[in-house]
Design an enzyme around this catalytic site. Sequence first.
Site, PDB file in Angstrom:
ATOM      1  N   CYS A  91       0.913  -1.206  -0.075  1.00 55.61           N
ATOM      2  CA  CYS A  91      -0.011   0.092  -0.081  1.00 55.61           C
ATOM      3  C   CYS A  91       0.946   1.372   0.143  1.00 55.61           C
ATOM      4  O   CYS A  91       1.461   1.516  -1.068  1.00 55.61           O
ATOM      5  CB  CYS A  91      -0.922   0.058   1.285  1.00 55.61           C
ATOM      6  SG  CYS A  91      -2.482   1.125   0.980  1.00 55.61           S
TER       7      CYS A  91
ATOM      8  N   HIS B  22      -3.591  -5.619   0.912  1.00 59.13           N
ATOM      9  CA  HIS B  22      -2.810  -6.047   2.368  1.00 59.13           C
ATOM     10  C   HIS B  22      -2.750  -7.383   2.678  1.00 59.13           C
ATOM     11  O   HIS B  22      -3.459  -7.805   3.371  1.00 59.13           O
ATOM     12  CB  HIS B  22      -3.628  -5.194   3.494  1.00 59.13           C
ATOM     13  CG  HIS B  22      -3.369  -3.575   3.505  1.00 59.13           C
ATOM     14  ND1 HIS B  22      -2.216  -3.075   4.141  1.00 59.13           N
ATOM     15  CD2 HIS B  22      -3.875  -2.612   2.890  1.00 59.13           C
ATOM     16  CE1 HIS B  22      -2.365  -1.586   3.882  1.00 59.13           C
ATOM     17  NE2 HIS B  22      -3.473  -1.521   3.141  1.00 59.13           N
TER      18      HIS B  22
ATOM     19  N   GLU C 111      -0.905  -8.816   4.668  1.00 58.54           N
ATOM     20  CA  GLU C 111      -0.711  -9.138   6.102  1.00 58.54           C
ATOM     21  C   GLU C 111      -1.936  -9.134   6.868  1.00 58.54           C
ATOM     22  O   GLU C 111      -2.192  -9.658   7.950  1.00 58.54           O
ATOM     23  CB  GLU C 111       0.157  -8.147   6.789  1.00 58.54           C
ATOM     24  CG  GLU C 111      -0.545  -6.626   7.035  1.00 58.54           C
ATOM     25  CD  GLU C 111      -0.554  -5.768   5.755  1.00 58.54           C
ATOM     26  OE1 GLU C 111      -0.589  -6.378   4.594  1.00 58.54           O
ATOM     27  OE2 GLU C 111      -0.910  -4.741   6.005  1.00 58.54           O
TER      28      GLU C 111
END
Lengths: 82, 232
Positions: free
Chosen positions: B85, B202, B204
């Site tokens: 990002c 994202h 994660e």
Amino acid sequence: MARYEIFVTYKKGIFDPPGATAERALANLGYDEIQSVKIGKYIQLEVADGPNALTRVREMCDKLLANPVIEDYRIQSDEKDW
Amino acid sequence: MRFGVVIFPGSNCEQDVIHATRLLGYEAEYVWHGDTDISGFDAIVLPGGFSYGDYIRTGAVARFSPVMSEVVRFAEAGGPVLGICNGFQILAEAHMLPGALLRNRGLKFICREVPLRVEESACKWVDLPAGTVARIPINHNEGNYVCSPETLTSMVAKGQIVLRYCETDGTRAPGGSAPNGATDDIAGICNEQGNVFGLMPHPERVVDPVVGGTDGQPFFTAIVEHLAEVAR
């Protein structure tokens, strides 16, 4: 001291979403004469007098104030255009 | 295996990356943006957030942080670097990846899970077969990827397109599947060598099953396996 004004706009061919939105909004308001709206950034610099002032201002634009990948800029100072 | 997660002023996803990598059994430590020593890390992650308030352009100021010269050196030596990002925006501003990220086409901040298609690429962070569809959240205002047509052609030829936005079945809509208007539906790209990878989604955030998915796991395990293979 010299004052520099910098106008940053998207390069030709780069889509400008805020500009396109303003363009549609103006058309919706009945301004049929609108053909294009581009929205960019305006930056004022106050620079101490010294050698290579303009070259250094250009360098500032290339390094940080504008991204040469997507943006063009125009520097204006003391009634002169570069 | 030790991940270094860089914190810039305004980063806000660094804890998620630390949590995700530790959950997978790896070591992970924070790296301060003022640090000039990143030796001791096997991979560097630039997390999401709003570094320096996104002022001037997203990533434009963070790029000049002291740590970034070290990250450039690390990447040039073949070290794996991941930008998520805002991290992707920083990599683009630093010219470590081609192109730039503009405001979303619809002018809206978009925060939702999207389907992404894995492409055949040189990326060392991904070992999923091409055509795999992963569901990963996006959360950004400037994810509209642009580059010149010549750059795009060259990236396609060199296998630098890693992820594309797609429909749930993996196909791409004729008018484009990118919710942000990204060129060629591009969601993630890598450098020619494949060690520097930037993506808007994202991964994660979908590592821990507790939060609703594990599709992000392979993005962290692949690079570890790659490094292990290189070491053998």
